[in-house]
Design a protein around this motif. Structure first.
Motif, mmCIF file in Angstrom:
data_model
loop_
_atom_site.group_PDB
_atom_site.id
_atom_site.type_symbol
_atom_site.label_atom_id
_atom_site.label_comp_id
_atom_site.label_asym_id
_atom_site.label_seq_id
_atom_site.Cartn_x
_atom_site.Cartn_y
_atom_site.Cartn_z
ATOM 1 N N PRO A 31 0.825 -1.218 0.000
ATOM 2 C CA PRO A 31 0.000 0.000 0.000
ATOM 3 C C PRO A 31 0.859 1.268 0.000
ATOM 4 C CG PRO A 31 -0.807 -1.559 1.638
ATOM 5 C CD PRO A 31 0.469 -2.126 1.085
ATOM 6 N N GLY A 32 0.471 2.219 -0.804
ATOM 7 C CA GLY A 32 1.135 3.518 -0.775
ATOM 8 C C GLY A 32 2.412 3.625 -1.596
ATOM 9 N N LYS A 35 1.142 2.944 -6.829
ATOM 10 C CA LYS A 35 0.607 2.195 -7.976
ATOM 11 C C LYS A 35 -0.425 3.010 -8.761
ATOM 12 C CE LYS A 35 -0.692 -1.019 -5.137
ATOM 13 N NZ LYS A 35 -0.039 -0.509 -3.906
ATOM 14 N N ASP A 72 -8.385 6.009 -5.628
ATOM 15 C CA ASP A 72 -8.019 5.725 -7.011
ATOM 16 C C ASP A 72 -8.877 6.521 -7.965
ATOM 17 O OD1 ASP A 72 -6.079 3.953 -6.341
ATOM 18 O OD2 ASP A 72 -7.417 2.231 -6.331
ATOM 19 N N ARG A 75 -7.695 10.019 -7.962
ATOM 20 C CA ARG A 75 -6.389 10.166 -8.578
ATOM 21 C C ARG A 75 -6.450 10.068 -10.100
ATOM 22 N NH1 ARG A 75 -3.759 9.600 -4.325
ATOM 23 N NH2 ARG A 75 -4.451 7.570 -3.659
ATOM 24 N N GLU A 121 -4.830 -2.882 -11.181
ATOM 25 C CA GLU A 121 -4.082 -2.476 -9.996
ATOM 26 C C GLU A 121 -4.657 -3.175 -8.786
ATOM 27 O OE1 GLU A 121 -4.366 1.617 -8.616
ATOM 28 O OE2 GLU A 121 -3.639 0.892 -6.688
ATOM 29 N N ASN A 168 9.629 3.143 -7.540
ATOM 30 C CA ASN A 168 8.961 4.429 -7.723
ATOM 31 C C ASN A 168 9.478 5.441 -6.692
ATOM 32 O OD1 ASN A 168 7.050 6.203 -8.890
ATOM 33 N ND2 ASN A 168 5.583 5.748 -7.266
ATOM 34 N N LEU A 172 12.782 10.716 -4.236
ATOM 35 C CA LEU A 172 13.062 10.663 -2.795
ATOM 36 C C LEU A 172 14.479 10.178 -2.508
ATOM 37 C CD1 LEU A 172 9.824 9.159 -1.163
ATOM 38 C CD2 LEU A 172 10.423 11.566 -1.546
ATOM 39 N N SER A 206 9.437 8.297 -11.299
ATOM 40 C CA SER A 206 8.781 9.202 -10.375
ATOM 41 C C SER A 206 7.406 9.458 -10.976
ATOM 42 C CB SER A 206 9.562 10.513 -10.220
ATOM 43 O OG SER A 206 8.792 11.400 -9.430
ATOM 44 N N ALA A 207 6.461 8.672 -10.507
ATOM 45 C CA ALA A 207 5.114 8.760 -11.074
ATOM 46 C C ALA A 207 4.554 10.160 -10.899
ATOM 47 C CB ALA A 207 4.202 7.730 -10.409
ATOM 48 N N ALA A 208 4.834 10.733 -9.741
ATOM 49 C CA ALA A 208 4.306 12.062 -9.429
ATOM 50 C C ALA A 208 4.821 13.107 -10.422
ATOM 51 C CB ALA A 208 4.688 12.445 -8.002
HETATM 52 N N1 LIG Z 1 7.414 11.654 -3.786
HETATM 53 C C1 LIG Z 1 6.632 10.894 -4.532
HETATM 54 N N2 LIG Z 1 5.426 10.551 -4.084
HETATM 55 C C2 LIG Z 1 4.650 9.773 -4.869
HETATM 56 C C3 LIG Z 1 5.091 9.305 -6.137
HETATM 57 N N3 LIG Z 1 4.118 8.533 -6.657
HETATM 58 C C4 LIG Z 1 3.111 8.516 -5.762
HETATM 59 N N4 LIG Z 1 3.420 9.265 -4.683
HETATM 60 C C5 LIG Z 1 2.577 9.539 -3.505
HETATM 61 O O1 LIG Z 1 2.439 8.350 -2.732
HETATM 62 C C6 LIG Z 1 1.136 8.293 -2.126
HETATM 63 C C7 LIG Z 1 0.456 6.990 -2.484
HETATM 64 O O2 LIG Z 1 0.220 6.973 -3.891
HETATM 65 P P1 LIG Z 1 -0.847 6.005 -4.529
HETATM 66 O O3 LIG Z 1 -0.705 6.148 -6.003
HETATM 67 O O4 LIG Z 1 -2.188 6.187 -3.943
HETATM 68 O O5 LIG Z 1 -0.279 4.616 -4.051
HETATM 69 P P2 LIG Z 1 -0.956 3.182 -4.208
HETATM 70 O O6 LIG Z 1 0.164 2.214 -4.271
HETATM 71 O O7 LIG Z 1 -1.933 3.185 -5.306
HETATM 72 O O8 LIG Z 1 -1.706 3.034 -2.830
HETATM 73 P P3 LIG Z 1 -2.824 1.938 -2.453
HETATM 74 O O9 LIG Z 1 -3.756 1.806 -3.632
HETATM 75 O O10 LIG Z 1 -3.479 2.485 -1.243
HETATM 76 O O11 LIG Z 1 -2.061 0.684 -2.182
HETATM 77 C C8 LIG Z 1 0.381 9.509 -2.620
HETATM 78 O O12 LIG Z 1 0.446 10.505 -1.659
HETATM 79 C C9 LIG Z 1 1.150 9.921 -3.870
HETATM 80 O O13 LIG Z 1 1.047 11.288 -4.147
HETATM 81 C C10 LIG Z 1 6.390 9.705 -6.582
HETATM 82 O O14 LIG Z 1 6.864 9.356 -7.662
HETATM 83 N N5 LIG Z 1 7.118 10.492 -5.736
#
Ligand SMILES: Nc1nc2c(ncn2[C@@H]2O[C@H](COP(=O)(O)OP(=O)(O)OP(=O)(O)O)[C@@H](O)[C@H]2O)c(=O)[nH]1
Ligand SMILES: [Mg+2]
Length: 289
Positions: A31-32, A35, A72, A75, A121, A168, A172, A206-208
């Motif tokens: 989680p987190g 993805k 999701d 997002r 996902e 990912n 960081l 870096s997905a963000a």
């Molecule tokens: N710094 C940084 N943060 C990121 C990046 N990608 C995602 N995040 C952050 O990580 C957190 C979780 O992102 P999600 O995409 O919801 O992660 P997830 O794996 O889908 O989470 P679950 O579905 O809950 O398992 C969010 O606050 C995002 O903004 C990245 O490339 N860099």
């Protein structure tokens, strides 16, 4: 209709078997790890390439709603109005075999409707990563720099199911170390790659920031080529159809047994006398329909 296991879905699926089949890319990881953000970034890239994309977000812990799924939706909302993007959250609970039966049917229909790829996902808890690997052509395992104690943090079995690793959050601290750790771990556990043996690449993203997404898609495409050129694609498809047949048979059998026990009080009486289920189960299954 698929989620409710509506009987008409069968006819629909059978009528559409000649249509295109989708390539399925599964994303799993703790989680987190990012993805959903990653899938969202990939959808952005694929739309630039003019591909129609479907995304199924599954949450093994909820039926149809849940915090993660709501997240999701939010997002991926920037794609919500795009007719060439289909996004669906599916709960896995309540389906025999977890997400698999309804997901397989959904994948088949989405492929027939022209979506390619179909992206799945799932949150990497319990059995879900194995389930996602069972329906995906390429399984992407998503990790982050804070791998904790490294090796221990990576759950048993996850190395085996990964076709592509993503580390990912490359923006960081500790990112390089994480990639290095993972690389040395893989070189310990893996036979060297060759045209016959796929060696999962490690992609930094870096997905963000929408970075590394082209490289990720290139890795998925390379794996797709590998599956086709080695004949593995066909074998995988055959194995999956067999597995799905077993699941469908189990579903039919379960329904028949339940119904017989409701409709036939004498049967239930004998069952209670025996106190064990085997003979009664066999008796019901042996009956001609
Ligand atoms: N710094 C940084 N943060 C990121 C990046 N990608 C995602 N995040 C952050 O990580 C957190 C979780 O992102 P999600 O995409 O919801 O992660 P997830 O794996 O889908 O989470 P679950 O579905 O809950 O398992 C969010 O606050 C995002 O903004 C990245 O490339 N860099
Ligand atoms: Mg998510």
């Amino acid at each position: 209709m698929v989620e409710k296991r509506d009987p008409s879905v069968r006819a629909l699926g059978e009528a559409l078997t000649d249509r295109a089949k989708a390539y399925v890319v599964g994303f799993t990881g703790a989680p987190g790890t990012g993805k959903s953000t990653l899938v969202d970034a990939l959808v952005t890239l694929l739309r630039k390439l003019d591909r129609s994309v479907a995304v199924i977000a599954t949450d093994p812990n909820s039926s149809f709603t849940g915090g993660a799924i709501l997240g999701d939706r939010i997002r991926m909302q920037r794609h919500a109005l795009d007719p060439k993007v289909f996004i669906r959250s599916m709960g896995a609970r309540g389906h025999l075999g977890g997400l698999s039966l309804a997901a397989r049917e959904t994948i088949r229909l989405l492929g027939a409707f022209g979506f390619d790829p179909v992206i799945i996902e799932t949150v990497g808890v319990g059995q879900s990563e194995l389930e996602v690997a069972a329906v995906s052509n390429t399984t992407v395992v998503v990790l982050t720099p804070n791998l904790g104690d490294g090796v221990q943090m990576i759950k048993a079995g996850i190395l085996e199911i990964a076709d592509v690793f993503v580390v990912n959050k490359a923006d960081l601290e500790g990112h390089h170390r994480a990639v290095t750790e993972l690389r040395s771990m893989l070189s310990l556990s893996n036979i060297p790659g060759s045209p016959k043996v796929w060696k999962p690449p490690i992609i930094a993203t870096s997905a963000a920031r929408q970075e590394g997404i082209e490289e990720l898609w290139a890795a998925v495409e390379a794996h797709r080529k590998y599956l086709t050129s080695t004949g593995r694609a066909e074998r995988l498809a055959a194995d999956r159809l067999k597995e799905e047949t077993a699941e469908v048979a189990a579903e039919i059998a379960r329904e028949r047994v339940r119904q017989a026990l409701v409709e036939d009080p004498a049967l239930t009486e004998r069952l209670l006398e025996k106190g064990t289920p085997y003979a009664t189960a066999e008796e019901i299954l042996d009956r001609t329909r």
